[in-house]
Each structure stands twice: as C-alpha cells, then as structure tokens.
Scaffold this active site. Structure first.
Site, PDB file in Angstrom:
ATOM      1  CG  ASP A 106      38.515  46.098  40.392  1.00  0.00           C
ATOM      2  OD1 ASP A 106      38.394  47.091  41.120  1.00  0.00           O
ATOM      3  OD2 ASP A 106      37.560  45.560  39.786  1.00  0.00           O
TER       4      ASP A 106
ATOM      5  CE  LYS B 224      34.877  44.491  41.582  1.00  0.00           C
ATOM      6  NZ  LYS B 224      34.645  44.099  40.197  1.00  0.00           N
TER       7      LYS B 224
END
Ligand code: ADP
Ligand code: ASP
Ligand code: MG
Length: 815
Positions: free
Chosen positions: A678, A682
C-alpha cells in the site's frame, strides 16, 4: 379593445375553460374584446391521426373519431345545463359531418393537403362553438364569428398565405357593426379566394389573433397559454429557465423562429407594423406578470443574451466541389430548388472559400431535398464539378438570441467553450449579419445537455450544477453522502454550487434520479434499487448526458478502476479514492491522464495518498508553478503508524494488527498494508505526479515481515503466522529501543528511485513524534532545498477520506 388568444391547453379541460370564462367576463366589464381560440388541446393531432389512419385503410380511425367525439360532448355537458338540448344536437351534427369526411378519406384512400385543411378546421370550429355556448348561457353579450369568413388566403393548403387587403377589409367591416361585448373567433382556419377551407400552419391561432389585432389597431394582443411567458429556454427541458419580462419584437421573432413554440413565428409581423405590444400570459396563473413584447423596450439591466431556443430533428446538407467556384448563380439555383419544393431552410452557413455550402432543413424534408438538388445539378455532378449532396441526420440547432449581443465581445467564445467543456460537438455555426443570434448545430442527443449548459453559462452565471454518481457506499461512501447532505446549503450559498447525487451503487444494487436522489432515504431506496452492474451503471450515466457529471469511485475494486477510461471518454470527470488505477502499470496511468486532458474531464485522486490531506494538490501546484521535486520522504501508512505506535514489549504484534483492522485503519486484507504494498503504491503515485515514469516493480520493498508471514495464503493464516513469529517482531522493537529510536514505516523517493521499509527513527527527526494514524510528507524541491515543505495530519479514517473526496468534487465545481 383588446384581442385575447387562448391556446389548446387553455381550452383543453372543463376546469381550464372555466378559468378562461372568468378572465373574459372580467375583461369585458370595462371594454369589448375579441377572443381567438385554438382547438381543444391535442385535438388537431388527433384529427390528423384519424385522417392518416383512414387514408391507410386502418379502421382504428373510428376509435380515434370516438375519442374526439366524447372529448367534445363531455366538455359541453359539463359546461351547459342539461335542459339545453339544441347545442348538443348542433354539436352532434357537426361531429357527424366530421365522421362522414373521415369515412370518405377511408373510402378513397387519399388525404390531400386540401382535405387535411378541411379536416383540421373541425378542431377550432368545435371548440369555439362550445365556448360561445357556455358564455351565452351565463348571460354574456356574445357572438361567434367564423374566421373563415374574415381571413382570406391563397390556396397553399396547410400553410396558406394571407391576403391582407381582403382580410383587413373583411375584419374592419364586420367589427364596424358588431355590438356584442365578446366576440369568439376560431383561430388557425381561413378560406381561399375560391372559397376552399385553408389553414395558417400548425400553431397558427396566434397568427389569427395578430391579424385581427393589427387590422383593428387594438391596444394590445394577449396570448394566453400554459406557461407564464416566453422563457429563457423551453421550461420543459431547462428546469432553471425563467420568464423573460420584456423582449423586443426582433428578439421574440428570432426565439420563435428557432423553436420557442410558445409564439408562432409569423405572429409578430402584423402587430409590429403598428407597435401593438404582445403580452404572453398564463391562463392557469393569471396573476403572473408574463412577457411583454414591444418596440420601445430597451435592454436596460437585463442579461445580454435574452433567451435560447432550439429546433429538433434537423439535417445538415452540404453541397461541395472544386467546380463550384466558377458556377454562376449557384446559390440562387440551389435555394430556388428548395423553394420550389416548399422546403424551409432553417439556417445557412457558407464557407468563405465558396467551395461548399451547408444548410439545415427538417429531417423529414431530406429525401425530397436530395432528389431535387441532385436533379438540379445533374449536369455538374456528372462532370464531377460538384459532388452529390452530403446529408447528416439527427441534428438540432440551438440559437442564443439577444439584440445587444453585437455590442459585446466574447459571447460566441463563452458559448463555444461552455459546450466544448461538456464534450458537445458543434457541427456548424451560423451567425446572422444582425448579430442578434448565434446558432450552433449539434447532435440531437445532446440537446438537453447543451440547453442546460448554455443556460447555466448565460442566465444563471452564479450557479453551477454538479451531477454526482457514486459507486461504493461502505464506510467512506456513507460518510461522503452524509457530508454532501450537510454541506448542500453552504455550497449553494457560498460557492454557488448546486450539488446533486444522481446515481448510487453498491455491489448489489443501484439507483438513479436525474433530478437528484434523496439523501435522507437513500439507504432504503438503494435496497429497493435495480440490480447493479458496472457496465449498466456507466450506461445510465452516459444516457443521462448531464453537464458537469462526476463519477466517484469509493471502492478498492480493480474492475471499477478499469471503467475510468469509459467515463473520461464521455467527458465525465472521475474522482477516486481507489488507488488501483494510479498505481497500475505506467501505460494505463499515462493513458488516463491523456484522456482527462483530451476530453476535458478532470481525473482527481487526492485521497490516494494521505486520505484527506492536501498532498497531491500541493505537489501539483508546486510543479505547475515551475518547481521541481528532488526528494520525498514520507510516512504514508496510517495503518502501519498505528501498529508501530501501539506495539511494544507489553503488547503482542498480532493483537495490535487485529485492533488496527477492527478500528478500520487497515485495508480489508491487512497484508496489503503490512507487506508495504500500500505504501509502495502511494510513493509510486507521488513519484509519477512529480514527473518520474515508474512502475511498482521499480520500487524497492524491504519487508520487515517473515517469510512465513509473506507466504501465507489467507488472512486467517497470516494472523496465525503473526502469533508464531512474535519473537521476530519483539526483536525489531528491542533493537529500536536500544538505539533510542522509534519504528516508522518510511517511503522515500530520491533521484528517480524509490524505496519503502521499516526504519529506526532517531529522536529529533520530524518522523519521531508522529502519533496515532498520522501521515507526514516532506517535499524537498528546488524552492525548498534544505527545509522541506511538510504536510502532516490524520492520514486514514472514513471521515477524512470522505472529506478528501468531497474536496476533489468541489475542486471540479470551482474550476
Ligand atoms: P398553446 O397551445 O397555448 O398555443 P403551445 O404548446 O403552442 O401552447 O406553446 C406553449 C409551449 O411552448 C410551452 O408549454 C412550452 O412547452 C413550449 N416552449 C418552447 N420554448 C419555450 C419558451 N422559450 N418559453 C416558453 N415556452 C416554450
Ligand atoms: N390547433 C392548431 C394546432 O394545434 C392551431 C393552434 O393551436 O394554434 O396547430
Ligand atoms: Mg401555440
């Protein structure tokens, strides 16, 4: 003396006729008046339909006739006392004559324009009779005068030309001796010099009234209808349209010529010569002020553009060819051909090169036009000087009208850019030499959207409507809807944004309402909605074809992310908290950016990084203003921050992760957070937005998890491996502890390279004191080389993510 004309709806029901009677009795107290009436609403169409059915040997013309008969007899019986049998008998005789005519058409299988006029005349003859009888019974001084004895025309059936000399003489001599206070006159119908029944064209009752008003030089012509005046646009298609208080004769003519049906176009001409004002009024709302059309009106403080009108179902014909330049009288021959065929030319645009000429006509006339034009230019076509005529169907013309537009620059620019922004393709443009009108030809399917877009741009400048479609109504989606509900009023008052949620979907159901869903009852409504599918949802959004449409993706679903291209290609903006699209392969990311630019459709995903924190927007602003990013250091995982802030030698790693999941700080599958994927996504998005081409594989991911954690096949198995490997996590903690450091999961982008991983952060570092689920981003740029620009705050949670989505939506509204 005044002339009042009442249209079809005004005499379309007993209720409305009673309203008309009230108005007439009120007016006639002070002066004599003339009342022109249309056929009962819908009857002219029914007569035409019955005639066509009969002509086609279809016996259902009889049921159409029955309908016509019962409508009239019902109205009569409600208006006239039952003792009066003569009027009923009279009406039945007339209706019998109508039936005989229809039977005749059926027998001979033919409905000529001449017979059509005879047939249609029944409508006004019947309505005027009923109204006269009703007024008579109430004791009014009243006479009915058949306009076929007054208005004389040529024999151009279905749209006859008036002979004003004879007509005016007839009108003057009749009214010279008229003693009654109310004269009822059927509109629309007339007679030729030879005594054949003719009509003045569909909608022609307005014209009848204007002819009489002009002949008698009355003070005022009043057109009573079913709307409160001439509106800024057709109120049936543009909800925000409003009645125009005053219009000049020219403006009214332009608007009606280009489709504002409320006034039949030829109506203005006769009264204009004598400066008789036309007042458009609403029979059902007589107190509304309506529209006054007159000469003396000056533009004053009103809008520069006065109204928009449109004509549906037209075609554009283009005649072109290299040999056209030298052909003498070319345009003359073309337009004479069209005139001979009685084809009405709606607009003309000619390229200055004279290589082509392009003009608009009604769809229904195209076959006739094609044949006639190809015949006229047969010779030139065979010599290849001219190409056979090119025809494009299913178009519409939209006209923006205003006397004063010529004195203001940039009107067309504003018009075209408003249409362009909403992906409405303009096929042709025509601007009259007087510059009172700018006409654009567009696809028929875009009419409603174009009217609303132009209306918003020129007549409601203060307001912008955003039409939102939301997919995904879990935690975040629900918060978003709640926030929209709360802020609706504020947005309207402070930002002039009118935000409506038009569509909602979860994985099972979807609902739509193009006037805006209820944000109070949406949960129940959604449960009762239709079955959801991503494709069907998209088709709905596309078919609504609303301006400023925004698709909001509040899922974490790959199939939803795959739909973005479809939306952007339709110029529908996309707002997403779903990171999958922006962290997918570079080609897809670039393509989405490209589509967003090409179709003028914003693609915003602020919530992909740091939830509601303004990270991407800040980055975009830095770059747009010429700065360059050299390095980014960040803690971007609210979940990992929560985990490492709560993990110590008194807790168990497994329990802390479980707690983070229960409190909604992790993805449904916590491995996506803990594995660093994750965070990698980003930093990838930030790197890309900084201008570096990169893929997820290019990011070095130094995982702190054990081999067993990483290889687990399910979430449950993963949790079990966390229990098994507790010692490993305690070791990480102990090491940081002994170095006086805090554990933080850090993402770094430097010189075109990126990495993510767990680090021991020493005291004094900006990351050291990061609390709870906070995120922090430090941008080192050319303008911020030593002291970075820092953005810090809550980086996870439904409320802040929803507010980030909301901010993206508003950003679209304020741009
Ligand atoms: P009537 O039967 O009274 O003659 P019409 O149906 O001919 O009425 O004209 C009124 C209708 O014109 C309205 O109901 C509306 O749908 C339509 N219309 C189209 N454009 C406009 C406009 N710009 N302003 C008002 N009405 C319009
Ligand atoms: N009754 C005619 C029509 O429907 C004329 C009118 O209403 O103005 O066209
Ligand atoms: Mg009308």
């Amino acid at each position: 003396m005044n002339v009042l004309k009442f249209g079809g709806t005004s005499v379309g029901s007993v209720e409305n006729i009673k309203q008309v009677i009230g108005i007439l009795e009120d007016y006639s107290k002070t002066e004599p008046l003339i009342c022109v009436v249309s056929a009962v609403g819908g009857i002219t169409n029914k007569l035409l339909k019955a005639g066509e059915l009969a002509q086609n040997k279809n016996e259902t013309y009889l049921s159409e006739f029955k309908d016509i008969k019962s409508i009239h007899l019902n109205i009569l019986s409600e208006l006239i006392s039952s003792q009066d049998t003569t009027s009923k008998e009279y009406l039945e005789t007339k209706l019998q004559a109508l039936k005989s005519l229809l039977d005749g058409i059926y027998l001979i299988n033919e409905l000529s324009p001449k017979t059509t006029d005879k047939l249609l005349s029944f409508g006004e003859l019947l309505s005027s009779y009923i109204i006269t009888e009703a007024l008579k019974e109430r004791g009014n001084s009243i006479m009915r005068k058949n306009s076929q004895e007054l208005i004389v025309t040529d024999s151009n059936f279905t749209k006859a030309e008036v002979n004003f000399n004879l007509t005016n003489t007839n009108i003057l001599s009749y009214f010279a001796d008229a003693k009654q206070s109310i004269t009822i006159i059927p509109g629309f119908i007339s007679k030729s010099e030879g005594g054949e029944q003719t009509t003045l064209g569909r909608g022609g009752s307005d014209f009848t009234a204007a002819i009489i008003a002009a002949a008698l030089r009355v003070n005022r012509l009043e057109i009573w209808t079913d709307v409160s005046g001439m509106y800024t646009a057709n109120p049936k298609l543009v909800k925000q349209a409003y009645p125009i208080k005053n219009l000049s004769y020219q403006e009214a003519m332009e608007l009606s010529h280009f489709g504002a049906k409320v006034l039949y176009p030829p109506t203005v001409q006769p009264v204009l010569d004598y400066n008789i004002p036309i007042h458009i009024k609403n029979t059902m709302v007589p107190e509304a002020s309506g529209t006054i059309i007159s000469k003396d009106y000056t533009n004053g403080k009103t809008t520069i553009a006065r109204g928009i009108s449109h004509i549906d179902n037209m075609s554009l014909l283009t005649l072109q060819g290299n040999g056209m330049v030298g052909i003498p009288g070319f345009s003359k021959r073309l337009f004479e051909t069209l005139a001979q065929e009685k084809i009405n030319v709606i607009l003309i645009t000619q390229a200055s090169s004279e290589h082509s000429i392009c003009f608009g006509i009604a769809n229904v006339d195209t076959i006739k036009a094609e044949k006639a034009i190809n015949a006229t230019f047969e010779n030139e076509i065979s010599l290849h000087k001219i190409d056979p005529i090119i025809i494009e169907h299913d178009l519409a013309v939209i006209a923006l009208v205003g006397d004063n537009m010529k004195n203001h620059q940039g009107i067309s620019g504003r018009l075209f850019s408003a249409l362009g922004k909403n992906n409405i393709n303009i096929r042709a443009i025509a601007q009259g030499a007087s510059e009172k009108n700018i006409s654009t030809v567009i696809a028929q399917k875009d009419v409603k959207k174009a009217l609303n877009t132009i209306h918003e741009r020129f007549f409601e400048e203060q307001n912008k409507q955003l039409n939102v479609f939301i997919t995904g109504v879990g935690n975040v989606g629900e918060r978003l809807i709640e926030q929209i509900k709360q802020q609706k009023k504020y947005l309207k008052e402070h930002l002039k944004i009118n935000l409506r949620v038009i569509g909602l979907s979860n994985s099972r159901k979807m609902i739509f309402d193009d006037s805006g869903l209820s944000l109070k009852t949406w949960k129940v409504d959604l449960d009762n909605g239709e079955s959801a599918s991503l494709e069907a949802f998209f088709e709905h959004v596309k078919t609504f074809n609303l301006r400023n449409s925004i698709f909001v993706d509040v899922t974490a679903n790959e199939s939803v992310a795959k739909m973005y291209t479809n939306y952007l290609k339709e110029s529908i903006a996309v707002v997403a908290c779903n990171k999958i699209a922006c962290s997918s392969d570079l080609e897809n990311y670039n393509n989405l950016k490209l589509l967003s630019r090409k179709y003028n459709a914003p693609f915003l995903f602020e919530t992909n990084v740091g939830a509601g924190l303004p990270i991407i927007d800040t980055l975009n602003n830095l770059i747009a203003s010429g700065d360059e990013v050299t390095s980014i250091q960040a803690v971007l995982s609210g979940s990992l921050n929560f985990v490492f802030n709560n993990f110590n030698d008194k807790t168990k790693f497994h329990d802390v992760v479980k707690q983070a999941q229960l409190e909604g700080y992790t993805e449904p599958d916590p491995r996506i957070d803990l594995s660093g994927v994750d965070v990698a996504r980003k930093i990838l998005i930030l790197a890309r937005e900084s201008g570096t081409d990169m893929n997820l594989d290019d990011i070095e991911n130094k995982s702190f998890l054990t081999k067993a954690n990483l290889e687990s096949d399910s979430v449950d198995e993963f949790y079990q491996t966390l229990i098994d490997d507790e010692a490993h996590f305690q070791k990480l903690y102990a090491s940081a502890q002994s170095n006086d450091c805090q554990l933080k999961y850090v993402a770094e982008f430097n010189n075109g390279k990126a990495e993510v991983g767990l680090r021991e952060i020493p005291e004094g570092h900006p990351f050291y004191n990061l609390e709870g689920k906070d995120n922090i981003v430090m941008f080192y740029t050319q303008r911020y080389p030593e002291q970075p620009m820092i953005i810090k705050g809550a980086g996870a949670g439904a409320d802040v993510t929803a507010s980030g989505l909301f901010a993206d939506i508003i950003r679209i509204g304020t741009n």
